[in-house]
Motif scaffolding. Structure first.
Motif, mmCIF file in Angstrom:
data_model
loop_
_atom_site.group_PDB
_atom_site.id
_atom_site.type_symbol
_atom_site.label_atom_id
_atom_site.label_comp_id
_atom_site.label_asym_id
_atom_site.label_seq_id
_atom_site.Cartn_x
_atom_site.Cartn_y
_atom_site.Cartn_z
ATOM 1 N N ARG A 1 63.899 -14.976 -61.335
ATOM 2 C CA ARG A 1 63.389 -16.058 -60.158
ATOM 3 C C ARG A 1 62.174 -15.488 -59.468
ATOM 4 N NH1 ARG A 1 61.556 -18.654 -57.341
ATOM 5 N NH2 ARG A 1 61.868 -19.886 -56.017
ATOM 6 N N GLN A 2 61.592 -14.294 -59.112
ATOM 7 C CA GLN A 2 60.634 -14.075 -59.022
ATOM 8 C C GLN A 2 59.066 -14.410 -59.914
ATOM 9 O OE1 GLN A 2 59.864 -13.712 -55.756
ATOM 10 N NE2 GLN A 2 57.972 -12.968 -56.034
ATOM 11 N N LEU A 3 59.692 -14.619 -60.961
ATOM 12 C CA LEU A 3 58.471 -14.911 -62.372
ATOM 13 C C LEU A 3 58.514 -16.156 -61.700
ATOM 14 C CD1 LEU A 3 59.498 -12.818 -65.125
ATOM 15 C CD2 LEU A 3 57.100 -13.142 -64.518
ATOM 16 N N GLN A 4 59.066 -16.853 -60.923
ATOM 17 C CA GLN A 4 59.095 -18.367 -61.229
ATOM 18 C C GLN A 4 58.307 -18.760 -59.818
ATOM 19 O OE1 GLN A 4 63.326 -19.510 -61.054
ATOM 20 N NE2 GLN A 4 63.235 -20.183 -62.944
ATOM 21 N N GLU A 5 57.877 -17.819 -59.576
ATOM 22 C CA GLU A 5 56.605 -18.102 -58.739
ATOM 23 C C GLU A 5 54.853 -18.202 -59.218
ATOM 24 O OE1 GLU A 5 57.472 -18.553 -54.969
ATOM 25 O OE2 GLU A 5 58.902 -19.677 -56.203
ATOM 26 N N LEU A 6 54.826 -17.711 -60.323
ATOM 27 C CA LEU A 6 54.008 -18.114 -60.846
ATOM 28 C C LEU A 6 53.871 -19.766 -60.650
ATOM 29 C CD1 LEU A 6 54.225 -15.554 -63.735
ATOM 30 C CD2 LEU A 6 52.396 -15.370 -61.322
ATOM 31 N N PRO A 7 52.509 -20.013 -60.996
ATOM 32 C CA PRO A 7 52.274 -21.906 -61.196
ATOM 33 C C PRO A 7 53.107 -21.726 -63.292
ATOM 34 C CG PRO A 7 49.825 -20.254 -60.954
ATOM 35 C CD PRO A 7 51.211 -19.078 -60.709
ATOM 36 N N GLY A 8 54.234 -23.095 -62.276
ATOM 37 C CA GLY A 8 53.931 -24.050 -63.891
ATOM 38 C C GLY A 8 52.894 -24.359 -64.451
ATOM 39 N N PRO B 1 55.566 -16.512 -69.778
ATOM 40 C CA PRO B 1 53.826 -16.011 -68.916
ATOM 41 C C PRO B 1 53.431 -17.421 -69.977
ATOM 42 C CG PRO B 1 55.245 -13.497 -68.951
ATOM 43 C CD PRO B 1 55.828 -14.610 -69.732
ATOM 44 N N VAL B 2 52.117 -17.895 -69.890
ATOM 45 C CA VAL B 2 50.995 -18.496 -70.463
ATOM 46 C C VAL B 2 50.165 -18.343 -69.673
ATOM 47 C CG1 VAL B 2 51.112 -20.799 -71.643
ATOM 48 C CG2 VAL B 2 52.938 -19.810 -70.912
ATOM 49 N N TRP B 3 49.121 -17.508 -70.050
ATOM 50 C CA TRP B 3 47.718 -17.638 -69.754
ATOM 51 C C TRP B 3 46.778 -18.951 -69.730
ATOM 52 C CZ3 TRP B 3 45.241 -14.579 -66.910
ATOM 53 C CH2 TRP B 3 43.430 -14.623 -66.996
ATOM 54 N N ILE C 1 53.691 -19.845 -66.110
ATOM 55 C CA ILE C 1 55.548 -19.863 -66.344
ATOM 56 C C ILE C 1 55.238 -20.920 -67.064
ATOM 57 C CG2 ILE C 1 55.918 -20.317 -64.274
ATOM 58 C CD1 ILE C 1 56.652 -17.092 -65.981
ATOM 59 N N ASP C 2 56.032 -20.517 -67.841
ATOM 60 C CA ASP C 2 56.728 -21.471 -68.985
ATOM 61 C C ASP C 2 57.831 -22.304 -68.710
ATOM 62 O OD1 ASP C 2 58.494 -20.513 -70.254
ATOM 63 O OD2 ASP C 2 56.973 -20.703 -72.571
ATOM 64 N N GLN C 3 58.645 -23.613 -69.081
ATOM 65 C CA GLN C 3 59.731 -23.510 -68.466
ATOM 66 C C GLN C 3 61.199 -22.367 -68.994
ATOM 67 O OE1 GLN C 3 58.165 -25.294 -70.302
ATOM 68 N NE2 GLN C 3 58.489 -27.547 -70.133
ATOM 69 N N ASN C 4 60.356 -21.696 -69.427
ATOM 70 C CA ASN C 4 61.651 -21.098 -70.587
ATOM 71 C C ASN C 4 61.466 -19.571 -70.052
ATOM 72 O OD1 ASN C 4 63.524 -22.368 -72.231
ATOM 73 N ND2 ASN C 4 61.303 -22.235 -73.460
ATOM 74 N N ALA C 5 60.714 -19.010 -68.545
ATOM 75 C CA ALA C 5 60.417 -18.454 -67.646
ATOM 76 C C ALA C 5 59.319 -17.160 -69.012
ATOM 77 C CB ALA C 5 61.398 -17.637 -67.117
#
Length: 415
Positions: free
Chosen positions: A283-290, A411-413, A405-409
């Motif tokens: 859940r915390q990862l999902q605070e990164l930009p989508g 990380p993407v640069w 962060i992508d739809q599957n949580a």
């Protein structure tokens, strides 16, 4: 059966006499021809042509999350017994230190009869920069952030952190300590922060950890529970072992890293010793930009609600988020307000705030044209954001390459 006839408990206390009354009222409605929602699975009879009180009681128990009326009754009896016979003396609780990530249960513990000391670490680790620094450097960064974000005098913010972390550094030498946690990111980050500071596992360090309470429809946190329910939780504590401490150390370093890759690996790998940790990190990862809109999940859910309603009070957005939309509630009201300010206080805002003479919960919010564009994926928020923001050790700076962060949580640069 309508939602209005299903009064769930918010504090975990279930009035068995009230439920008996509801069962009798339900039985009468059934005799009058009303068909309950779960009628197809009522045990003991293949028909409702002659409904019984036991069938009505079973339905009431199912509504509250129990598999049978006796299970509901046993749970109520267990809470009542715990309140009358908490067993604090037998467990030497009077010499125990209770640790929490805030002061929300301090009073309730006293009311319930707990006599040990209370200690909190209120550092909101789910917000702002959280880096792997020396303790003095770390406290300087965090106190500066807390002072700026919550309009607290910097000297006072420093004093609070000094006191809390000084106590935390002594945790390893205490006789008996108990950590009270729920399953959300705020609490789980508190948990790994506490455990990661330990050089070795104390002889009696215990954990009370819950993600739901029977009879509570929407469990937000331990702070909402009645004192008697805290007494019921007390015998459910368990010892912290070396495996849990090692997992916490790895998770803390991953959270402090400038890259979210290690954190994502832990978030996608359930840990036996700390079972609620992975979902909280996820859940915390999902605070990164989508990747589509550049919004954190908190921002996206909030903007979606404002967009649906058109114009809505700030406080109602928070209530909707915590009550319905947030998958793992973790924000307090002031924290939510702080998270939303950059979307308002910008030369290119996503939200317009009116009635600013009122307290913030009563102010009205409405999407701007850019807000609509960002929500639809036609614009990307970090291209317009007024300031940097952090998720642990990961910094997102406007108009600079950053992690998303992508739809599957995953990380993407974004270069």
């Amino acid at each position: 059966m309508s939602q209005r006839s299903m009064p769930f408990s918010n504090d975990g206390k279930i009035n068995i006499e009230q439920q008996r009354k509801r069962a009798k009222e339900l039985l009468q409605r059934m005799k009058d021809g009303a068909v309950p929602d779960q009628d197809s699975r009522i045990p003991g009879s293949g028909t409702l042509s002659s409904p019984t009180l036991s069938q009505a009681q079973w339905l009431i128990a199912k509504q509250l999350g129990f598999s049978s009326w006796p299970k509901l009754k046993a749970h109520v009896d267990a809470i009542d017994f715990a309140a009358r016979h908490p067993g604090f003396e037998a467990s030497d609780e009077i010499r125990t230190t209770h640790w929490r990530c805030g002061n929300d249960i301090a009073h309730s513990l006293r009311v319930a009869g707990f006599k040990g000391s209370f200690q909190m670490l209120a550092d909101p680790l789910c917000m702002g920069p959280v880096q792997n620094l020396s303790l003095e450097e770390y406290k300087a960064v965090r106190s500066s952030y807390i002072s700026r974000t919550f309009a607290i005098d910097k000297t006072e913010a420093q004093r609070r952190l000094d006191e809390e972390y000084s106590s935390l550094m002594r945790l390893g030498s205490t006789d008996h300590s108990v950590l009270w946690c729920e399953a959300d990111a705020y609490d789980q980050l508190f948990l790994i922060r506490v455990l990661a500071t330990l050089e070795s596992v104390p002889a009696r360090l215990e954990l009370i950890e819950v993600d739901r309470i029977p009879g509570v429809r929407r469990f937000i946190g331990i702070g909402q529970l009645a004192p008697d329910v805290l007494a019921w939780l007390w015998p459910q504590r368990r010892l912290i072992d070396e495996e849990a401490v090692e997992v916490a150390r790895q998770a803390w370093l991953a959270y402090c890293d400038t890259s979210p890759v290690k954190l994502a690996n832990m978030a996608h790998s359930p840990q036996r010793s700390l079972p609620f940790l992975a979902p909280a990190l996820l859940r915390q990862l999902q605070e990164l930009p989508g990747v589509q809109d550049g919004l954190s999940l908190t921002e996206r859910l909030s903007l979606q609600f404002v967009g649906e309603v058109g114009s809505v009070a700030f406080g109602r957005v928070f209530a909707e988020l915590m009550g319905t939309r947030e998958p793992l509630p973790y924000l307090g009201d002031l924290m939510f307000h702080a998270v939303m300010r950059p979307l308002i206080d910008s030369n290119t805002p996503l939200l317009i705030e009116s009635d600013t003479h009122l307290d913030w919960p009563k102010r009205m919010l409405k999407l701007t044209q850019l807000g609509h564009q960002v929500l639809s994926g036609m614009a990307y928020w970090p291209d317009h954001a007024p300031q940097e923001w952090w998720v642990g050790g990961v910094c997102i700076r406007p108009n600079q390459p950053h992690w998303m962060i992508d739809q599957n949580a995953i990380p993407v640069w974004r270069g």
